[in-house]
Design a protein around this motif. Sequence first.
Motif, short mmCIF file in Angstrom:
data_model
loop_
_atom_site.label_atom_id
_atom_site.label_comp_id
_atom_site.label_asym_id
_atom_site.label_seq_id
_atom_site.Cartn_x
_atom_site.Cartn_y
_atom_site.Cartn_z
N GLU A 136 0.47 -0.89 -0.31
CA GLU A 136 0.37 -0.10 -0.41
C GLU A 136 0.94 1.33 0.02
O GLU A 136 0.78 1.65 -0.76
CB GLU A 136 -1.05 0.18 0.98
CG GLU A 136 -2.30 -0.35 1.26
CD GLU A 136 -2.94 -0.80 2.66
OE1 GLU A 136 -2.66 0.00 3.10
OE2 GLU A 136 -3.84 -1.76 2.82
N ILE A 137 2.12 1.44 0.66
CA ILE A 137 2.94 2.60 1.13
C ILE A 137 3.89 2.43 -0.43
O ILE A 137 3.29 3.97 -1.19
CB ILE A 137 3.53 2.43 1.90
CG1 ILE A 137 2.83 2.08 3.65
CG2 ILE A 137 4.55 3.42 1.95
CD1 ILE A 137 3.74 2.30 4.70
N ALA A 138 4.47 1.44 -1.18
CA ALA A 138 4.05 2.07 -1.87
C ALA A 138 3.85 1.93 -3.16
O ALA A 138 3.95 3.18 -3.79
CB ALA A 138 5.50 0.15 -2.25
N MET A 139 2.60 1.61 -3.62
CA MET A 139 2.42 2.07 -4.72
C MET A 139 1.33 3.49 -4.53
O MET A 139 1.19 4.19 -5.46
CB MET A 139 0.79 1.39 -4.36
CG MET A 139 1.17 -0.05 -4.94
SD MET A 139 -0.45 -1.63 -5.01
CE MET A 139 -1.01 -1.08 -6.23
N SER A 140 1.64 4.17 -2.71
CA SER A 140 1.17 5.55 -2.90
C SER A 140 2.28 6.26 -3.20
O SER A 140 2.04 7.58 -3.67
CB SER A 140 0.21 5.79 -1.79
OG SER A 140 1.10 5.43 -0.70
N GLN A 141 3.33 5.86 -3.33
CA GLN A 141 4.41 6.46 -3.08
C GLN A 141 5.32 6.59 -4.60
O GLN A 141 5.95 7.49 -4.84
CB GLN A 141 5.70 6.50 -2.08
CG GLN A 141 5.11 6.43 -0.37
CD GLN A 141 6.67 6.68 0.31
OE1 GLN A 141 7.67 6.14 -0.15
NE2 GLN A 141 5.61 6.23 1.58
N LEU A 142 5.29 5.29 -5.60
CA LEU A 142 5.90 4.58 -6.36
C LEU A 142 5.28 4.72 -7.29
O LEU A 142 4.29 4.59 -7.59
CB LEU A 142 7.09 3.75 -6.13
CG LEU A 142 8.10 3.68 -4.97
CD1 LEU A 142 8.14 2.41 -4.85
CD2 LEU A 142 9.03 5.07 -4.94
N SER A 143 5.76 5.15 -8.78
CA SER A 143 5.26 4.81 -10.46
C SER A 143 5.42 3.53 -10.19
O SER A 143 5.73 2.94 -10.21
CB SER A 143 5.80 5.43 -11.19
OG SER A 143 7.45 5.35 -11.75
N ALA A 144 5.19 3.30 -11.52
CA ALA A 144 5.17 1.78 -12.26
C ALA A 144 6.41 0.80 -12.20
O ALA A 144 6.53 0.27 -11.76
CB ALA A 144 4.04 1.56 -13.44
N GLU A 145 7.36 2.05 -12.70
CA GLU A 145 8.59 1.55 -12.96
C GLU A 145 9.10 1.40 -12.09
O GLU A 145 9.75 0.37 -11.73
CB GLU A 145 9.05 3.07 -14.58
CG GLU A 145 10.15 2.32 -14.38
CD GLU A 145 11.35 3.71 -15.11
OE1 GLU A 145 12.39 3.44 -15.32
OE2 GLU A 145 10.39 4.53 -15.40
N GLU A 146 8.65 2.42 -11.08
CA GLU A 146 9.80 2.26 -9.34
C GLU A 146 9.70 1.24 -9.01
O GLU A 146 9.82 0.68 -8.70
CB GLU A 146 9.31 3.59 -8.86
CG GLU A 146 10.26 5.61 -8.89
CD GLU A 146 9.47 6.46 -8.95
OE1 GLU A 146 10.42 6.59 -9.09
OE2 GLU A 146 8.60 5.59 -8.49
N LEU A 147 8.03 0.98 -9.12
CA LEU A 147 7.49 -0.27 -8.95
C LEU A 147 8.71 -1.65 -8.90
O LEU A 147 8.30 -2.32 -8.01
CB LEU A 147 5.76 -0.70 -8.59
CG LEU A 147 5.47 0.90 -7.27
CD1 LEU A 147 3.62 0.25 -7.68
CD2 LEU A 147 5.27 0.32 -6.11
N ASN A 148 8.73 -1.66 -10.01
CA ASN A 148 9.07 -2.77 -10.63
C ASN A 148 10.91 -2.52 -10.53
O ASN A 148 11.13 -3.05 -10.62
CB ASN A 148 8.77 -2.85 -12.14
CG ASN A 148 7.51 -3.19 -12.43
OD1 ASN A 148 7.16 -3.93 -11.46
ND2 ASN A 148 6.86 -2.65 -13.05
N GLY A 149 11.45 -1.67 -9.60
CA GLY A 149 12.78 -2.05 -9.42
C GLY A 149 13.39 -1.37 -10.03
O GLY A 149 14.53 -1.12 -10.05
N GLY A 150 12.92 0.17 -10.69
CA GLY A 150 13.42 1.20 -11.06
C GLY A 150 14.14 2.19 -10.01
O GLY A 150 12.88 2.03 -9.10
N ASP A 151 14.63 3.20 -10.19
CA ASP A 151 14.88 3.98 -9.53
C ASP A 151 14.31 5.84 -9.68
O ASP A 151 13.95 5.68 -10.64
CB ASP A 151 16.23 4.56 -9.44
CG ASP A 151 16.99 4.52 -7.51
OD1 ASP A 151 16.97 4.53 -6.98
OD2 ASP A 151 18.52 4.05 -8.14
N ALA A 152 13.96 6.59 -8.40
CA ALA A 152 13.08 7.55 -8.78
C ALA A 152 14.07 8.34 -9.64
O ALA A 152 15.58 8.21 -9.17
CB ALA A 152 13.05 8.27 -7.57
N ALA A 153 13.48 8.89 -10.73
CA ALA A 153 14.57 10.30 -10.81
C ALA A 153 14.15 11.26 -10.11
O ALA A 153 14.06 11.97 -9.21
CB ALA A 153 13.39 10.99 -12.52
#
Length: 143
Positions: A126-143
């Motif tokens: 829940e926290i991850a989905m509220s903070q990260l994009s789909a790309e970041e959820l799959n292991g990419g870094d925040a831009a």
Amino acid sequence: RVELAAQVAQASDFIASKAEGLDAEVSQGGTNVSGGQRQRLAIARALATEARAYLFDDSFSALDYKTDAALRQELHTRLGGKTVVIVAQRISTILHADKIVVLDDGRIVGQGTHGELMESCEEYREIAMSQLSAEELNGGDAA
């Protein structure tokens, strides 16, 4: 050692921009630097020691995502043989940690890698989905 710590903490540029450089004074409470600069100075101060383990308790919260990512990369590169514990509320800060421990009301509700927790821990998901994009959820870094 101090210069290397400042580099790792992403503080070198703003230190160099001051006329006195490393000799510049920081006022009581750090009121003459920004919140992010104050955090980077505190991190550099810790890194200037020869510790076997480092504990960063929400030390990256005032950093922008780009600085946070660069700092984490430097920590990984330069402190490979050291124990690094990061307490964070921002998922992107701990996304690539070897082990993430999820607390809810002081109780451990999940442990594992980002991928493992996305599958097994509802609170983390829940926290991850509220903070990260789909790309970041799959292991990419925040831009």
